[in-house]
Structure formats: structure tokens, C-alpha cells
Design an enzyme around this catalytic site. Sequence first.
Site, mmCIF file in Angstrom:
data_model
loop_
_atom_site.group_PDB
_atom_site.id
_atom_site.type_symbol
_atom_site.label_atom_id
_atom_site.label_comp_id
_atom_site.label_asym_id
_atom_site.label_seq_id
_atom_site.Cartn_x
_atom_site.Cartn_y
_atom_site.Cartn_z
ATOM 1 N N TRP A 59 12.372 57.224 102.890
ATOM 2 C CA TRP A 59 12.837 55.902 102.442
ATOM 3 C C TRP A 59 11.652 54.973 102.205
ATOM 4 O O TRP A 59 11.636 54.204 101.252
ATOM 5 C CB TRP A 59 13.839 55.303 103.429
ATOM 6 C CG TRP A 59 15.056 56.152 103.593
ATOM 7 C CD1 TRP A 59 15.519 56.732 104.742
ATOM 8 C CD2 TRP A 59 15.986 56.548 102.559
ATOM 9 N NE1 TRP A 59 16.647 57.459 104.484
ATOM 10 C CE2 TRP A 59 16.955 57.365 103.166
ATOM 11 C CE3 TRP A 59 16.077 56.302 101.183
ATOM 12 C CZ2 TRP A 59 18.019 57.929 102.456
ATOM 13 C CZ3 TRP A 59 17.127 56.865 100.469
ATOM 14 C CH2 TRP A 59 18.084 57.662 101.103
ATOM 15 N N LYS A 83 25.301 52.458 107.976
ATOM 16 C CA LYS A 83 24.776 53.098 109.174
ATOM 17 C C LYS A 83 25.299 52.397 110.426
ATOM 18 O O LYS A 83 25.732 53.040 111.352
ATOM 19 C CB LYS A 83 23.247 53.078 109.185
ATOM 20 C CG LYS A 83 22.585 53.546 107.887
ATOM 21 C CD LYS A 83 22.547 55.040 107.738
ATOM 22 C CE LYS A 83 22.279 55.542 106.329
ATOM 23 N NZ LYS A 83 21.029 55.086 105.701
ATOM 24 N N ASP A 135 12.997 47.352 105.783
ATOM 25 C CA ASP A 135 14.219 48.128 105.577
ATOM 26 C C ASP A 135 14.756 48.488 106.957
ATOM 27 O O ASP A 135 14.211 49.339 107.641
ATOM 28 C CB ASP A 135 13.876 49.396 104.774
ATOM 29 C CG ASP A 135 15.075 50.331 104.619
ATOM 30 O OD1 ASP A 135 16.175 49.980 105.084
ATOM 31 O OD2 ASP A 135 14.893 51.409 104.018
HETATM 32 C C1 LIG Z 1 20.312 55.394 104.274
HETATM 33 C C2 LIG Z 1 19.039 54.687 104.114
HETATM 34 C C3 LIG Z 1 18.617 54.161 102.866
HETATM 35 C C4 LIG Z 1 19.385 54.366 101.590
HETATM 36 O O1 LIG Z 1 20.444 53.534 101.541
HETATM 37 P P1 LIG Z 1 21.386 53.423 100.235
HETATM 38 O O2 LIG Z 1 22.330 52.363 100.677
HETATM 39 O O3 LIG Z 1 22.002 54.773 100.076
HETATM 40 O O4 LIG Z 1 20.551 53.060 99.082
HETATM 41 C C5 LIG Z 1 17.441 53.453 102.839
HETATM 42 N N1 LIG Z 1 16.694 53.271 103.933
HETATM 43 C C6 LIG Z 1 17.047 53.779 105.138
HETATM 44 C C7 LIG Z 1 16.180 53.547 106.327
HETATM 45 C C8 LIG Z 1 18.229 54.493 105.257
HETATM 46 O O5 LIG Z 1 18.599 54.990 106.454
#
Ligand SMILES: *Cc1c(COP(=O)(O)O)cnc(C)c1O
Length: 355
Positions: A99, A190, A166
Site C-alpha cells: 500500500w 477494515k 494511510d
Molecule cells: C485495504 C487497504 C488499502 C486499499 O483500500 P481500498 O479502499 O481498497 O482502496 C490501502 N491501504 C491500506 C493500509 C489497506 O489496508
Amino acid sequence: MKKHNFYAGPSILSPYTIEETAKAVNDFAGTGLSILEISHRSKQFMSVIEEAEALMKELLEIPEGYAVLFLGGGASMQFCMTAFNMLENKAAFLETGTWAKNAIKEAKFFGDAVIVASSADKNFSYIPKGFTIPDDCEYFHYTSNNTIYGTQTYDTPQVKMPLICDMSSDFMSHPIDISKYDVIYAGAQKNLGPAGVTIVIVKESACGRVTRKIPTMLDYKTHISKDSMFNTPPVLPIYSCLMTLRWYKSLGGIKEVEKMNIAKAKVLYDEIDRNKLFVGTAVKEDRSLMNVCFVMNPEYKDLEAEFLDFATTKGIVGIKGHRSVGGFRASIYNAMPIESVNALVESMQEFEKLH
Ligand SMILES: *Cc1c(COP(=O)(O)O)cnc(C)c1O
């Protein structure tokens, strides 16, 4: 049989969230209509989004001057939007996994994305430390929890520049000092709600500093000025998020959630460290409280598929590791009850006795 849901995302939600969402799908706020078929500008939905924003501000102690946005496009859209809105010349990035790499790739469309440190050399099994960041970087971007590799930066990094983070997979799992950040973003799927909405906490004074033109939908200022209602927001996912926020509040807030997360992770890591069949993949000091990654001890390598089958017979779902790590990943997000962690631990113990 009771299922124990260890999926990494979309992932487990609290029973309260599921039940209340189901009710609203049938009859939303006494309107006699489903939440699926009501205007996002109805007063009933306006009160949902307002309460969600207020509750998030309260639970995370978000200071004045920050906006809470509910946007579409996933965390992946934020890889682009953060740089589009905040990167004029140069920003620093910590490369801690897939990511993080995706965030770096998007930032390069807008400026210089300096990778100040990377753990790619050891398949992202640790968080790099002791790196230096060039003073002229406009911000430092990192991924607080590396969902695929099971590593986590728990404490806010001590750096000179504003932070962009993020937080998709550890959002609201423990208290954080929001004032250190220009932008925090998190896909809801999540730790908060169903897929379809992404939470963005953005410092209002950090917007509008870049000189480039930004298309309307990708400009944070658009969404700040319209309180996430510039266009139709993801109505149902926002409703579910509100239910989860209410649930967090009923538990006593994010400090209480954190205590539960620490206790759950300890039970599972203790078992991985004790059990002769398994080994953890992340270095101990950087182990994630959200995604617990482990593999078979090399001596017992051949038992991997058998353990997956065995765990399945115990109702354990979603523990297959990401293909880039292999083995197992047990995601134990906020909504995961300790009973399910105990069920996984018991199945590991039973499986050990069989071998
Ligand atoms: C799941 C995840 C993403 C991707 O998220 P989307 O909503 O599918 O774009 C990005 N960063 C992290 C840390 C993730 O766990």
C-alpha cells in the site's frame, strides 16, 4: 456453527452494526422507506452524516480546524488525492509494503516522492527506523498498519514536517494525536463499516497551498465546503459507520477499544511464540495489533494446508495469508471478540497435539 471471521477486508463488523443496518434497510428512521431508497438530502439522512461527523470528532478528539469527510474511491483514491492537493515539489515516504508503494507511485504523478527508508529487503517484515528526512520535504507519508505484512507504526513518528497517513487498517484502534497530521485517510472496510466509503480527516489550513489546478471532485476544498455532500455520498456505508461509532462510544471510547486490542493480540502472539508448529513473520517490536501474520515452522511446512482445513472445521474463516507472505494472517480488528481469538488459539493447540 458459529463462524469466526478473520478476513483482512472487508472484514468483521460489530453485531450491533449489522443488526441496525439490516433494520434501516427495511425501514429507515421510521420513514417507511429503506435507507437504500431515500434522498441523501432528506433530513433523516442529514442527521446521520452530521452525527457520524460529530461522533468521530468526539471519539478521536479531533481539534478545531479539521474536517471529517466521507468520500468514495477507497484509500486508493487518497493515494492520488493527498498528493494532488498537498504535494507541490517534494515529499517523503516510508516504504513499508504494497500500500505504501501504491501511495508512492501516485505521488510521482505530482512531484518528487523521496523514499527515505524501505523494508523491502526483508519482505516488509519490519518498520525502518533511524532514517533522515530532507528538510525541504513538504510532508511525510506513511502507512500506520501494513495489512499484508502484519507490521505497525504504533506511535506517531517524530518528524519536523506535517504527516499524511494511510490508517486504513488501524483507524480508531487506538488514540492518536491528530494535530500532528495534515491528512489521515482510511477505507472504512477494515475497522468501521462496509466497503464504499473512505474517511478523510483533513486540516483545512493545509488545503489550497499547491499552485496546480485540481479537478472539482478531487479537490478537498470542494468536499469540505459541502460537508461531504457535493455529490451523492455512499449513503448506506455511512449509516453503518455511524452504527459502529455509536458502538465504540458505548464501549467507553477508543482508549477502551485499544485495551481490548492489546489483550486480544497478546493472546494470539503468545500462542504463536509458544506453539512448536508456528512462527510469526514480523519482527516482534513491530508486530501489528490488527493483522497477525504467521507461517508454519519450517520443520512442519507440509502441514500448512492441513491446518487451514482443520481450522475451517472449527468455524475459523479468512486466515489464509496474503500470497506475498504465505502462511496465515488472522485479522483481529476492533469488532473481533476475544472469544474468536480464543477459538483460533484453541485450534492451534489442538492441532499441535495431533502432530
Ligand atoms: C485495504 C487497504 C488499502 C486499499 O483500500 P481500498 O479502499 O481498497 O482502496 C490501502 N491501504 C491500506 C493500509 C489497506 O489496508
